[in-house]
Every structure is written in C-alpha cells, then in structure tokens.
Design an enzyme around this catalytic site. Structure first.
Site, mmCIF file in Angstrom:
data_model
loop_
_atom_site.group_PDB
_atom_site.id
_atom_site.type_symbol
_atom_site.label_atom_id
_atom_site.label_comp_id
_atom_site.label_asym_id
_atom_site.label_seq_id
_atom_site.Cartn_x
_atom_site.Cartn_y
_atom_site.Cartn_z
ATOM 1 N N LYS A 204 9.586 70.673 19.204
ATOM 2 C CA LYS A 204 8.977 70.240 20.462
ATOM 3 C C LYS A 204 10.037 70.257 21.548
ATOM 4 C CE LYS A 204 6.611 66.502 22.786
ATOM 5 N NZ LYS A 204 5.812 65.285 22.663
ATOM 6 N N LYS A 258 5.584 73.503 20.047
ATOM 7 C CA LYS A 258 5.027 73.049 21.314
ATOM 8 C C LYS A 258 6.059 73.146 22.421
ATOM 9 C CE LYS A 258 3.310 68.832 23.318
ATOM 10 N NZ LYS A 258 3.443 67.417 23.266
HETATM 11 C C1 PBG Z 1 4.035 62.597 23.862
HETATM 12 C C2 PBG Z 1 3.207 63.823 23.900
HETATM 13 C C3 PBG Z 1 3.240 64.734 24.943
HETATM 14 C C4 PBG Z 1 2.267 65.680 24.676
HETATM 15 C C5 PBG Z 1 1.680 65.352 23.450
HETATM 16 N N1 PBG Z 1 2.285 64.198 22.983
HETATM 17 C C6 PBG Z 1 4.005 64.734 26.212
HETATM 18 C C7 PBG Z 1 5.427 64.483 26.256
HETATM 19 O O1 PBG Z 1 6.148 64.681 25.288
HETATM 20 O O2 PBG Z 1 5.856 64.038 27.303
HETATM 21 C C8 PBG Z 1 1.961 66.824 25.580
HETATM 22 C C9 PBG Z 1 0.612 67.369 25.523
HETATM 23 C C10 PBG Z 1 0.250 68.291 26.618
HETATM 24 O O3 PBG Z 1 1.024 68.542 27.566
HETATM 25 O O4 PBG Z 1 -0.873 68.780 26.566
HETATM 26 N N2 PBG Z 1 4.559 62.090 22.805
#
Ligand code: PBG
Length: 334
Positions: A204, A258
């Site tokens: 991520k 992601k």
């Molecule tokens: C947070 C989380 C995020 C997303 C999913 N879980 C955002 C972040 O890490 O700030 C992003 C999902 C998206 O942008 O659609 N734990």
C-alpha cells in the site's frame, strides 16, 4: 479482399483474430465477470438513507438500512463480496480511535445487518484507525505526530477480533504497521476465529489517489500531515515484494496492491512471484478521475470503467475492489 502483396506475404496476420466479435471473444486471454468484483461501500451512522460524496459523483454514504439493501443487490448481481468503509459522527472520534473497538459501533452493526440481508455475500472490513481518530491517522500518535507501531498493532488486533465476532468474513489491515498481520492472525486464533480470513493491504503506497476517500469517510479535514512514515514510497517495487512476502509469512490469505491502475506493474510482479490470490484496489482518486472526465464528455465513462477493470485481470489480479462494482456487474449481467 485481395491483397496487393505476393501470396506469401504476410502469412501471419494478427488482425485475422480481430475481425469479428465472436473470434475476438474466443481468443480473449482474460475475462471480467461479476465474480471478480468487490464492492467498495461507504456507510454512515446517521439517519439519512443516502448522502452524496462531493468528490465522488455517483457515490453515496449509506445508512445501515440502505447498506443492507445494497447487500441484497450485490447478491442478486452475483457480486461475491463487499468491503465496508465507515463514516462516523466526528463527535465519536478521539486521539486513540476508541470507537474502532466499540462492539455496538457502526461497523459491527452494518456487518450484522448485511449478513441478515444477504448471508451469501462476503463481508470485508478495513482494519485501521483512521475513520475513528480525531487526527485522521491509521494509528495512535506520539507528541510529534509519529504513528506508534506496536501500540497501534495492539489496538488493531482487538479491532479485527471485534469485526470477526460481529460476522466479518475477511479482515483487511490497511494500516501498514509492521507485524500486524501476524498479530491479528494470533488474536483471531486465540479468539477461536480460525476461519476468518486476512486480506492484507500488503503493498500500500503513500498515494495522492486516496484524496476523495478521505472526504468520503470524513478524515480529510482531520488529517494532519501525510502517511509517508508508514505507507510505501511510490518509487519502490522490490520493497513491495518484501512487504508481500512478510504478510504471507505472517498468515495473510489474500494480498492486495493499492492504488490500482498506476501500480499494475506491482500487481504483475506480486502475482508472478507468489502463489497467493492477489487483489487490486481501484481507489477513490481513480474513480473520481474517470467520473470527472466522463461527466465532461471527454471520455466514454462506461467503456473506460470496463476497460480498467479488465486491465487488472490482465495484470494478474484475481479480483478488484472498486466503487464501480454495482455498475459494472449490471453491465456484465445484461
Ligand atoms: C485507510 C484506508 C485508505 C483507503 C482504504 N483504507 C486511505 C488512506 O490510507 O489514507 C483508501 C481507499 C480509497 O482511496 O478508495 N486505512
């Protein structure tokens, strides 16, 4: 069609396989079906049935009743699973994200409502504190705003067990703390939740593409600073393989990459390297881009939506978390 070239040239014509729909379909290397889609769904703890999210046209925060109805629609459309993201009343947020552990909170309530409405649909819950913390970070912070790893992991394992006990089928740690997958696996085993799966947000990245999501769950205005001390550097690819290897070793059943489209190379490397189901997350900023250009008539929204979803399959993903799940499944079911 007669050719001006001698008979022998060219004997290989790749366009032969493209000349009509039936042969294009027959020779298609990848296929998208509703089975590939995980519905990314934002829920809220208010009374209004639906609340539009400004930066994500067509996306609504759903209250508990609407979320249950949506779960029924997922079942009817053949969408295998829903990933829940909560927007809670800001008054319930604190620095420790305590509401994340409330067994009567929004997330466990939604899980139960969805499971009652559609027991055959898998429920996936984000394990992270950001929807619940006043500062918008995924964990607890020290005086300098640094997210504390081990203290956060201790809360995450409790959050995951609470979600599993409420009926979540998959817990999905999205926090990027070190060691959290192993700690969560241990906690689930101790709680007797041996069949609860873990889908780790393994690779991520610290991405600008999450902007609209933070708006959707109401953490945008809260967030101080960025998440670069825990999420990955977009410059790195070998590091993603280390992250994935560790998560598998710690007990992840599925791994996720992601954001999605800008990171197809990572999906390819991960799916080539590990024999573990690899999931892509088409994140909020990707959705917003397609919607915004589609609204202006600059791209054909539906076509680009379907194309991007198929591209995840081609890159090696076995499934895609997407805000387009319902719209795409409707088209695929036509
Ligand atoms: C947070 C989380 C995020 C997303 C999913 N879980 C955002 C972040 O890490 O700030 C992003 C999902 C998206 O942008 O659609 N734990």
């Amino acid at each position: 069609m007669t050719s001006p070239f001698p008979q022998s040239y060219p004997s290989t014509r790749l366009r032969r396989l493209r000349q009509s729909a039936w042969v294009r379909n027959l020779s298609s290397e990848n296929h998208l079906t509703p089975d590939d889609l995980i519905w990314s769904m934002v829920v809220h703890d208010g009374d209004e049935p639906t609340i539009p999210v400004g930066s994500m046209p067509g996306l609504f925060r759903l209250n508990v009743d609407e979320a249950a109805k949506a779960a029924r629609r997922a079942s009817d459309l053949g969408i295998p699973a829903i990933a829940i993201f909560p927007h809670i009343n800001p008054e319930r947020k604190d620095d420790a994200g305590s509401e994340a552990l409330n067994p009567d909170g929004l997330v466990p309530t939604v899980i139960k409502a969805m499971k009652d409405a559609a027991p055959d649909v898998g429920i996936i819950c984000d394990v992270a504190l950001d929807p619940f913390t006043a500062h918008g970070h995924d964990g607890v912070i020290d005086a300098d705003g640094y997210v504390l790893n081990d203290q956060t992991v201790d809360l995450l394992r409790r959050q995951a067990v609470m979600q599993a006990e409420a009926g979540a089928d998959i817990v999905a740690p999205s926090d990027m703390m070190d060691g959290r997958v192993g700690a969560i696996r241990d906690a689930l085993e101790s709680a007797g939740k041996v069949n609860t799966m873990i889908m780790s947000y393994a690779a991520k990245y610290a991405s600008g593409f999450y902007g609209p999501y933070r708006d959707a769950i109401g953490s945008a205005s809260a967030l101080k600073g960025d998440k670069k001390t825990y999420q990955q550097n977009p410059a790195n690819s070998d590091e993603a393989l280390r992250e994935v290897a560790m998560d598998i070793d710690e007990g992840a059943d599925l791994v996720m990459v992601k954001p999605g489209l800008p990171y197809l190379d990572i999906i390819r490397r991960v799916s080539d390297t590990f024999a573990v189901p690899t999931i892509a997350f088409q994140v909020s900023g990707e959705y917003a881009q397609i919607k915004a250009a589609g609204e202006r008539g600059w791209i054909d929204e539906e076509r680009v939506m379907m194309e991007t979803l198929l591209c995840f399959k081609r890159a090696g993903a076995c499934g895609v978390i997407t805000y387009f799940a319902e719209a795409a499944a409707q088209i695929l079911n036509e």
